[in-house]
Design an enzyme around this catalytic site. Structure first.
Site, short mmCIF file in Angstrom:
data_model
loop_
_atom_site.label_atom_id
_atom_site.label_comp_id
_atom_site.label_asym_id
_atom_site.label_seq_id
_atom_site.Cartn_x
_atom_site.Cartn_y
_atom_site.Cartn_z
N CYS A 279 28.38 45.30 57.31
CA CYS A 279 29.62 45.68 56.99
C CYS A 279 30.76 46.31 58.05
O CYS A 279 32.13 45.49 58.34
CB CYS A 279 29.36 46.70 55.79
SG CYS A 279 28.96 46.22 53.99
N ILE A 280 29.75 47.53 58.71
CA ILE A 280 30.35 47.99 60.26
C ILE A 280 31.45 46.84 60.78
O ILE A 280 32.56 47.04 61.53
CB ILE A 280 30.08 49.19 60.48
CG1 ILE A 280 29.37 49.82 59.60
CG2 ILE A 280 30.39 49.63 61.22
CD1 ILE A 280 27.94 50.94 60.20
#
Length: 442
Positions: A279-280
């Site tokens: 995600c990040i």
């Protein structure tokens, strides 16, 4: 008595969900889909899991787990309560609810790659039937659900909100975190229509303690991006502060620990060798790409991305300087990378900065090995390849390397042993609190 104001299909669906007679279909049985599968089975539902990986399906049907932090006993329990895994997409018409949990990576140009989502939807499409709710959980840019999935469903002549229900509910899994579980993490949900939202709330409230409704699928999609961009920006801030503190000969980890004692107005974020996970490192690019459609330039977000992306190179420069002070060059040096998963105590390798560190060092002529109890053999990856196995940490082995690069701080590592026998340690995680002659903070 039937509620005449409610579409008949919606009433039937919500009744089956509330009575737990509905069949739940999970598409993609990875780090998001498998915990969700187990939670629905635990809540009393039969679950049909669909995945393209035949080996994964066979293991699950034998009651085995392929994710370290998920016990095989949990898989066996779900199997005994009606969970079945399959590669057969023609069975997509059987479930009352279909939840898509597939990857949303970036393409080589750092732009959103929706191929997994769209190919999965297209594979399901011929077999969908009226009365189902389809939920997308894969992180994506605002507009994906109603711009990409909705027209595909309407191509089958489904009327969204009447005989087919479409929602977006972003995943919030944190692999290996023992403090939060699928059931206890609040679930954000947005629907294409009010009836869709009602179907989504019924779907998730049957298994999740708290469902948080929002006004649209776009709001739900942006919620997920905000959550992870918030983390990316703050990690970018502390990574920049780390560089400043290093130049000033101040330990940034000491500073963060001190600042974290403030009981209000400060949330600690920790620097590292780069960003990892599914995600990040990826989500900011989904928003910056979509923002360009509206003539917007996300300067703040992109600056944090640049800082975080540069971290592996900064770490290697610190390692090179430390070797140079000992009269050695990176070329020909033996380097042991300690931890190659993207976060501590998991085997997840997605976007791991450790892999980039290994590649930079290899390109500079270093001889690279790694130790990671969660990754015994370097896995097959789309963009990276090392023909390596994890080495055992013995005194003789540790002492044989010119430098140990501490990249992921697994709990299983004996850090005292490493400190005692390593001639040089480059610590990117702040494991060693005291100033030590053989430890360089990076």
């Amino acid at each position: 008595m039937r509620d005449e104001s409610k579409p008949a299909y919606l009433e039937q669906l919500t009744t089956r969900l509330s009575e737990r007679t509905a069949l739940i279909g999970i598409i993609g049985l990875g780090y998001v889909g498998l915990p969700l599968t187990l939670r629905y089975a635990e809540a009393g539902f039969r679950v049909l899991g669909i995945d393209i990986d035949g080996g994964k399906v066979e293991r699950l049907n034998r009651g085995e787990s392929y994710i370290n932090h998920i016990p095989a006993a949990d898989i066996a329990h779900a199997r005994s309560h009606g969970f079945e895994a399959t590669t057969d997409f023609t069975r997509a018409g059987e479930p009352d609810a279909l939840i898509i949990c597939v990857p949303t990576p970036l393409n080589p140009y750092r732009e959103p790659d929706l191929s997994f989502v769209l190919d999965t939807t297209d594979a399901l499409l011929p077999f969908l039937r009226p009365g189902q709710v389809l939920s997308l959980e894969s992180t994506t840019y605002p507009g994906t659900t109603d711009e990409e999935l909705k027209p595909r469903l309407e191509s089958r002549s489904f009327v969204i909100g009447r005989d087919m229900f479409l929602v977006f509910s972003p995943e919030r899994e944190d692999p290996g975190n023992p403090d939060f579980h699928t059931r206890t993490i609040p679930k954000v949900c947005g629907g294409v229509t009010p009836a869709c939202l009602e179907a989504g709330i019924a779907l998730y409230s049957a298994a999740i303690d708290r469902v948080v409704p929002v006004s649209s699928t776009r709001a739900a999609e942006l919620t997920k991006l905000l959550e992870n961009i918030h983390r990316a920006v703050n990690i970018g801030l502390v990574n920049e502060m780390k560089i400043i503190a290093d130049r000033m000969k101040i330990d940034i980890h000491e500073v963060i620990r001190a600042a974290a004692t403030k009981p209000f107005g400060f949330t600690p974020y920790y620097p590292g060798p780069g960003l990892g996970g599914h995600c990040i490192p990826i989500d900011p690019f989904y928003l910056t790409w979509k923002a360009r459609e509206y003539g917007l330039h996300t300067r703040f977000i992109e600056l944090a991305g640049e800082i975080n992306s540069d971290m592996p190179h900064w770490v290697v420069s610190k390692l090179a300087d430390a070797l140079n002070q000992r009269g050695k060059a990176v070329m020909g040096s033996r380097v042991l990378v300690l931890g190659i998963a993207y976060k501590k105590d998991v085997e997840d390798m997605r976007e791991s900065p450790s892999v980039e560190l290994m590649e930079i060092l290899r390109d500079k002529g270093a001889v690279v090995d790694y130790a990671d109890p969660h990754v015994p053999v370097f896995p097959r990856m789309r963009e990276h390849h090392f023909d390596l196995k994890s080495v055992e940490l013995t005194p003789q082995r540790i002492a044989s390397y010119d430098v140990v690069l501490l990249a992921t701080a697994h709990s299983a590592f004996d850090y005292d042993l490493v400190r005692q026998y390593a001639s040089l340690i480059v610590d990117t995680r702040g494991v060693y609190l005291a100033a030590l002659p053989n430890v360089v903070k990076a």
